[in-house]
Design an enzyme around this catalytic site. Structure first.
Site, PDB file in Angstrom:
ATOM      1  CG  HIS A   1      -6.356  -4.233   7.243  1.00  0.00           C
ATOM      2  ND1 HIS A   1      -6.450  -5.014   6.104  1.00  0.00           N
ATOM      3  CD2 HIS A   1      -7.606  -3.757   7.474  1.00  0.00           C
ATOM      4  CE1 HIS A   1      -7.702  -5.012   5.687  1.00  0.00           C
ATOM      5  NE2 HIS A   1      -8.423  -4.253   6.497  1.00  0.00           N
TER       6      HIS A   1
ATOM      7  CG  HIS B   1      -1.925  -1.115   1.196  1.00  0.00           C
ATOM      8  ND1 HIS B   1      -2.873  -1.284   0.199  1.00  0.00           N
ATOM      9  CD2 HIS B   1      -2.089  -2.160   2.050  1.00  0.00           C
ATOM     10  CE1 HIS B   1      -3.580  -2.371   0.452  1.00  0.00           C
ATOM     11  NE2 HIS B   1      -3.117  -2.924   1.567  1.00  0.00           N
TER      12      HIS B   1
END
Length: 150
Positions: free
Chosen positions: A145, A38
């Site tokens: 996350h 990410h």
């Protein structure tokens, strides 16, 4: 009791593929895997960027969002007020300002020939954070996350 075993076996068979989709490479910490998936300070073309992720998992990931910011800046979000995550845990944190990001979506192909479309976004994000593991950067909490995009 005899009826329970086949049901348990069926549940395990059906649950197995779901677990694989959310698993991370065990030789990486969750924070390092988050960074690989990410964090992308400079935007890359989705096909190229996603190949790095797909090489770890050996399949075409259907969707992925890259935050165009540093790991340090994203980790700083972990110091903000905790909020409830989608999974009802209380370890999520929302960014205080929007960031540029790229959303990559699988359009065709089978691994390793995965093809993606890209959408540029400027949005807030929510990350789940946990205490660092030994090989993680020495922050109080680290992102593990990407929970949602707002």
């Amino acid at each position: 009791m005899v009826l329970c075993f086949p049901l348990l076996l069926l549940l395990l068979v059906l649950w197995g593929p779901v677990c694989l989709l959310h698993a991370w490479p065990k030789h990486l910490t969750r924070a390092h895997w988050f960074e690989i998936q990410h964090i992308q300070p400079s935007p890359l073309q989705c096909n190229r960027a996603m190949s790095g992720i797909n090489n770890y998992t050996q399949h075409c990931k259907h969707q992925n969002t890259f935050l165009h910011d540093s790991f340090q800046n994203v980790a700083a979000v972990c110091d903000l007020l905790s909020i409830i995550c989608k999974n009802r845990q209380h370890n999520c944190h929302q960014s205080s300002k929007p960031v540029n990001m790229t959303d990559c979506r699988l359009t065709s192909g089978k691994y390793p020939q995965c093809r993606y479309s890209a959408a540029g976004l400027y949005k807030f994000f929510i990350v789940a954070c946990d205490p660092p593991q030994k090989s993680d950067p020495p922050y109080k909490l680290v992102p593990v996350h990407l929970d949602s995009i707002l």
